[in-house]
Design a protein around this motif. Structure first.
Motif, PDB file in Angstrom:
ATOM      1  N   ASP A   1       4.166 -25.555  -8.450  1.00 47.57           N
ATOM      2  CA  ASP A   1       4.433 -27.086  -8.409  1.00 47.57           C
ATOM      3  C   ASP A   1       4.091 -27.700  -9.877  1.00 47.57           C
ATOM      4  O   ASP A   1       5.186 -29.083  -9.741  1.00 47.57           O
ATOM      5  CB  ASP A   1       2.494 -26.372  -8.889  1.00 47.57           C
ATOM      6  N   TYR A   2       4.592 -26.739 -10.844  1.00 48.86           N
ATOM      7  CA  TYR A   2       4.954 -27.264 -12.241  1.00 48.86           C
ATOM      8  C   TYR A   2       6.230 -28.055 -11.948  1.00 48.86           C
ATOM      9  O   TYR A   2       6.608 -28.738 -12.469  1.00 48.86           O
ATOM     10  CB  TYR A   2       5.127 -26.561 -12.794  1.00 48.86           C
TER      11      TYR A   2
ATOM     12  N   LEU B   1       6.962 -31.024  -9.280  1.00 50.74           N
ATOM     13  CA  LEU B   1       6.388 -32.014 -10.260  1.00 50.74           C
ATOM     14  C   LEU B   1       7.633 -33.003 -11.735  1.00 50.74           C
ATOM     15  O   LEU B   1       7.931 -34.075 -11.461  1.00 50.74           O
ATOM     16  CB  LEU B   1       5.010 -31.986 -11.472  1.00 50.74           C
ATOM     17  N   ARG B   2       7.755 -31.529 -12.199  1.00 47.83           N
ATOM     18  CA  ARG B   2       9.500 -32.140 -13.201  1.00 47.83           C
ATOM     19  C   ARG B   2      10.224 -32.728 -12.847  1.00 47.83           C
ATOM     20  O   ARG B   2      10.850 -33.882 -13.122  1.00 47.83           O
ATOM     21  CB  ARG B   2       9.308 -30.712 -13.924  1.00 47.83           C
TER      22      ARG B   2
ATOM     23  N   SER C   1      10.494 -33.740  -9.794  1.00 51.98           N
ATOM     24  CA  SER C   1      10.278 -35.668  -9.096  1.00 51.98           C
ATOM     25  C   SER C   1      10.331 -36.352 -10.121  1.00 51.98           C
ATOM     26  O   SER C   1      10.750 -37.700  -9.938  1.00 51.98           O
ATOM     27  CB  SER C   1       9.014 -35.620  -8.494  1.00 51.98           C
ATOM     28  N   MET C   2       9.702 -36.114 -11.450  1.00 51.71           N
ATOM     29  CA  MET C   2       9.402 -37.165 -12.710  1.00 51.71           C
ATOM     30  C   MET C   2      10.882 -37.712 -12.782  1.00 51.71           C
ATOM     31  O   MET C   2      11.134 -38.913 -12.799  1.00 51.71           O
ATOM     32  CB  MET C   2       8.445 -36.609 -13.756  1.00 51.71           C
TER      33      MET C   2
ATOM     34  N   LEU D   1       1.669 -41.178 -11.918  1.00 51.99           N
ATOM     35  CA  LEU D   1       2.741 -40.941 -12.421  1.00 51.99           C
ATOM     36  C   LEU D   1       2.475 -40.389 -13.846  1.00 51.99           C
ATOM     37  O   LEU D   1       2.896 -39.387 -14.134  1.00 51.99           O
ATOM     38  CB  LEU D   1       3.287 -41.670 -12.414  1.00 51.99           C
TER      39      LEU D   1
ATOM     40  N   THR E   1      -1.117 -38.765 -14.275  1.00 49.26           N
ATOM     41  CA  THR E   1      -2.004 -37.950 -14.072  1.00 49.26           C
ATOM     42  C   THR E   1      -0.534 -36.483 -14.288  1.00 49.26           C
ATOM     43  O   THR E   1      -0.844 -35.604 -14.672  1.00 49.26           O
ATOM     44  CB  THR E   1      -2.371 -38.417 -13.047  1.00 49.26           C
ATOM     45  N   VAL E   2       0.564 -36.689 -13.627  1.00 49.83           N
ATOM     46  CA  VAL E   2       1.408 -35.773 -13.352  1.00 49.83           C
ATOM     47  C   VAL E   2       2.183 -35.980 -14.853  1.00 49.83           C
ATOM     48  O   VAL E   2       2.448 -34.279 -15.631  1.00 49.83           O
ATOM     49  CB  VAL E   2       2.475 -36.097 -12.784  1.00 49.83           C
ATOM     50  N   SER E   3       2.042 -37.074 -15.187  1.00 49.83           N
ATOM     51  CA  SER E   3       2.585 -36.790 -17.099  1.00 49.83           C
ATOM     52  C   SER E   3       1.603 -35.861 -17.713  1.00 49.83           C
ATOM     53  O   SER E   3       2.221 -35.564 -18.771  1.00 49.83           O
ATOM     54  CB  SER E   3       3.065 -38.007 -17.661  1.00 49.83           C
TER      55      SER E   3
ATOM     56  N   TYR F   1      -0.366 -33.993 -16.547  1.00 50.80           N
ATOM     57  CA  TYR F   1      -0.144 -32.321 -16.209  1.00 50.80           C
ATOM     58  C   TYR F   1       0.979 -32.201 -16.937  1.00 50.80           C
ATOM     59  O   TYR F   1       1.073 -30.298 -17.206  1.00 50.80           O
ATOM     60  CB  TYR F   1       0.047 -32.342 -14.987  1.00 50.80           C
ATOM     61  N   LEU F   2       1.972 -32.312 -16.700  1.00 50.96           N
ATOM     62  CA  LEU F   2       3.334 -31.746 -17.496  1.00 50.96           C
ATOM     63  C   LEU F   2       3.291 -31.369 -19.592  1.00 50.96           C
ATOM     64  O   LEU F   2       3.493 -30.332 -19.508  1.00 50.96           O
ATOM     65  CB  LEU F   2       5.134 -32.292 -17.478  1.00 50.96           C
TER      66      LEU F   2
END
Length: 177
Positions: free
Chosen positions: A19-20, A23-24, A26-27, A142, A144-146, A148-149
């Motif tokens: 997942d990590y 997500l990275r 994707s960003m 986006l 929220t993903v930021s 998380y990262l």
């Protein structure tokens, strides 16, 4: 249902950090694409109504002009995307990229309440979203993903630092024994 859960449990889906990494990745792609778009006059002109209503970015067009704002946004997005990409190998650079990403999406999410034509008056207004609100809503995910990262990279930098500190402490103890 247990069969499905057990099968998924044995799949690559639960592989550590999948997942990590997804997500990275994707960003990085999103920042590459968003940054690329900012170099086109039609893209930046379409964003002018949003930029001028952003509580954190309203100043860019009066100070930098449309062209300067385009360069600032495009270069920022490519910088943050590059830092996120480098974060695969260097978590400290990943922290910088994730911080920049958080700032980017805080700036865009805060436009939401002030954006012109965000709420569809024909449908009774708030909370009926117009296209502008729908366009900005993606930035909540986006952001929220930021976050998380950022959390993941900070935890990994701290863990690596603590491991190095612990290792050095053991070396000092064994040298003095």
């Amino acid at each position: 249902m247990n069969f499905i859960i057990d099968t998924l449990g044995r799949s690559v889906l639960l592989r550590r950090d999948l997942d990590y990494h997804l997500l990275r990745t994707s960003m990085v792609i999103i920042f590459a694409w968003f940054g690329y778009d900012k170099w086109f006059d039609s893209e930046i002109r379409g964003l002018v109504p949003l930029i001028t209503h952003g509580p954190f970015i309203f100043w860019t067009i009066p100070v930098l002009g449309i062209g300067g704002t385009s360069v600032l946004l495009g270069a920022s997005e490519w910088t943050f995307g590059s830092l996120l990409l480098l974060g695969f190998w260097n978590k400290k650079l990943g922290v910088l990229g994730a911080l920049g990403s958080c700032c980017t999406f805080i700036a865009t999410v805060t436009i939401f309440p002030f954006a012109p034509d965000a709420w569809d008056a024909g449908a009774g207004g708030f909370p009926a979203m117009g296209m502008v609100a729908a366009f900005l809503l993606k930035d909540l995910v986006l952001l929220t993903v930021s976050v998380y990262l950022l959390k993941q990279d900070v935890e990994r930098v701290i863990a690596a630092r603590d491991k190095t500190t612990l290792s050095r402490g053991r070396s000092v103890l064994s040298a003095t024994s």
